[in-house]
Design an enzyme around this catalytic site. Structure first.
Site, PDB file in Angstrom:
ATOM      1  N   LYS A  61       0.841  -1.206   0.000  1.00 28.85           N
ATOM      2  CA  LYS A  61       0.000   0.000   0.000  1.00 28.85           C
ATOM      3  C   LYS A  61       0.872   1.252   0.000  1.00 28.85           C
ATOM      4  O   LYS A  61       0.624   2.199  -0.754  1.00 28.85           O
ATOM      5  CB  LYS A  61      -0.934  -0.004   1.225  1.00 28.85           C
ATOM      6  CG  LYS A  61      -2.074  -1.012   1.082  1.00 28.85           C
ATOM      7  CD  LYS A  61      -2.802  -1.265   2.387  1.00 28.85           C
ATOM      8  CE  LYS A  61      -3.801  -2.409   2.214  1.00 28.85           C
ATOM      9  NZ  LYS A  61      -4.419  -2.855   3.458  1.00 28.85           N
ATOM     10  N   GLN A 105      -4.547  -1.316   9.684  1.00 27.63           N
ATOM     11  CA  GLN A 105      -4.510  -2.655   9.087  1.00 27.63           C
ATOM     12  C   GLN A 105      -5.179  -3.682  10.014  1.00 27.63           C
ATOM     13  O   GLN A 105      -4.860  -3.752  11.198  1.00 27.63           O
ATOM     14  CB  GLN A 105      -3.048  -3.050   8.799  1.00 27.63           C
ATOM     15  CG  GLN A 105      -2.885  -4.379   8.100  1.00 27.63           C
ATOM     16  CD  GLN A 105      -3.487  -4.397   6.695  1.00 27.63           C
ATOM     17  OE1 GLN A 105      -3.334  -3.457   5.918  1.00 27.63           O
ATOM     18  NE2 GLN A 105      -4.197  -5.466   6.369  1.00 27.63           N
ATOM     19  N   ASP A 128     -10.806   3.050   4.084  1.00 27.42           N
ATOM     20  CA  ASP A 128     -11.214   1.644   4.018  1.00 27.42           C
ATOM     21  C   ASP A 128     -12.736   1.524   3.847  1.00 27.42           C
ATOM     22  O   ASP A 128     -13.247   0.465   3.505  1.00 27.42           O
ATOM     23  CB  ASP A 128     -10.805   0.927   5.313  1.00 27.42           C
ATOM     24  CG  ASP A 128      -9.660  -0.055   5.091  1.00 27.42           C
ATOM     25  OD1 ASP A 128      -9.419  -0.436   3.934  1.00 27.42           O
ATOM     26  OD2 ASP A 128      -9.023  -0.442   6.085  1.00 27.42           O
TER      27      ASP A 128
END
Ligand code: NAD
Length: 300
Positions: A61, A105, A128
């Site tokens: 990422k 995460q 997200d």
């Protein structure tokens, strides 16, 4: 059928939906648009602990963010970080004007309540798309105001590309989403519903999964069970996006990745299918970049 840069022949009946190629096109566009915009989108990725798979995801990422011309920050915290300390980190990122996207995460260590952490992220920086406000905006159809979860957004992109290349209209078609998780199955179903599809969500308690899948013009599999969906379950001409990522031991004793769909069987039945790896996976990161750029533009 019209030409599409992301569909290629498989050597069998089905076309392959190349998620890697699709993601590369999207991120190249983002890189160009960022350069032209004069903006410096900022993405912060927070990793708690040292889970090997999470480290790989976080690294890729960060790499992609840098390639898109973003300001990219990685915050590594020890596995024993208290929940309150993690939330304090999130709060300071919420207040940081150089950061437009925050990603914590998953999975988090067991002593941390993931829902609390997600709720602590500013919804405008929740790239997200897991914050309840963004989930609600998606459910009420206000997607233009929301940040939508990356994996289903990427899967939708692939479905739309495949259907338009095949000359098919999604409107009114039958979609079956296998899996009802908050990060894939449920938002996927919402997105397909917004495309006017007739959507069925199958899950671990579904009675006859093969029968449900048989009626689907579009199948999205997000379960995490290697090759569970057999080729004979799939309708001729269906479009299949396989989100599942499963590591199995091959005949040669070496481990390899497979999806939730028995890929080689499916090639004989369907019109188009994503491979694993190289299908839905790369699209998730591309959509994360898109969400971060959108968040930066909205902040301006
Ligand atoms: P999850 O474990 O949260 O959910 C799995 C879902 O599958 C559940 O809703 C469950 O009801 C359903 N299920 C379980 N057994 C079933 C059965 N026998 N029949 C029908 N449904 C069944 O998983 P998730 O987080 O949604 O992820 C699903 C898969 O997608 C995993 O393999 C994961 O690794 C993969 N994934 C990939 C990406 C990506 O490509 N970037 C992102 C997220 C998840």
């Amino acid at each position: 059928m019209t030409h599409s840069p992301i569909l290629r022949p498989s050597g069998q009946h089905a076309l392959l939906i190349d998620g890697k190629a699709a993601a590369a096109l999207i991120t190249a566009d983002i890189g160009r648009d960022v350069a032209a915009s004069g903006l410096k989108p900022g993405l912060a990725v927070v990793l708690v602990g040292s889970d090997a798979a999470s480290q790989v995801y976080v690294k890729s990422k960060g790499k992609m963010a840098a390639a898109c011309g973003f300001h990219s920050v990685q915050i590594d915290l020890p596995a024993e970080t208290p929940e309150a300390a993690l939330i304090a980190h999130v709060a300071s990122l919420n207040d940081d004007p150089a950061i437009h996207g925050i990603l914590v995460q998953m999975p988090l260590p067991r002593h941390i309540d993931a829902a609390k952490v997600i709720a602590a992220i500013s919804p405008t920086k929740d790239v997200d798309g897991f914050h309840p406000l963004n989930v609600g905006l998606l459910a009420t159809g206000e997607t233009e105001k929301a940040l939508v979860a990356c994996t289903p957004a990427g899967a939708l992109h692939l479905i739309e590309a495949a259907s338009s290349a095949l000359g098919l209209k999604l409107q009114g078609m039958e979609a079956v989403v296998i899996g009802r998780s908050n990060i894939v199955g449920k938002p996927m179903a919402q997105l397909l519903l917004q495309r006017d599809m007739t959507v069925t969500v199958a899950h671990s308690r579904t009675r006859d999964l093969a029968d449900v899948v048989r009626r689907a013009d579009v199948v999205v599999a997000a379960v995490g069970r290697p090759e569970m969906v057999r080729g004979t379950w799939l309708k001729r001409g269906a479009i299949v996006v396989d989100v599942g990522i499963n590591r199995i031991e091959g005949d040669d004793g070496r481990s390899r990745l497979v999806g939730d769909v028995a890929f080689s069987e499916a090639l004989d039945h369907v019109a188009a299918i994503t491979p694993v790896p190289g299908g839905a996976g790369p699209m998730t990161i591309a959509m994360l970049m898109q969400n971060t750029f959108v968040a930066a533009k909205r902040a301006r």
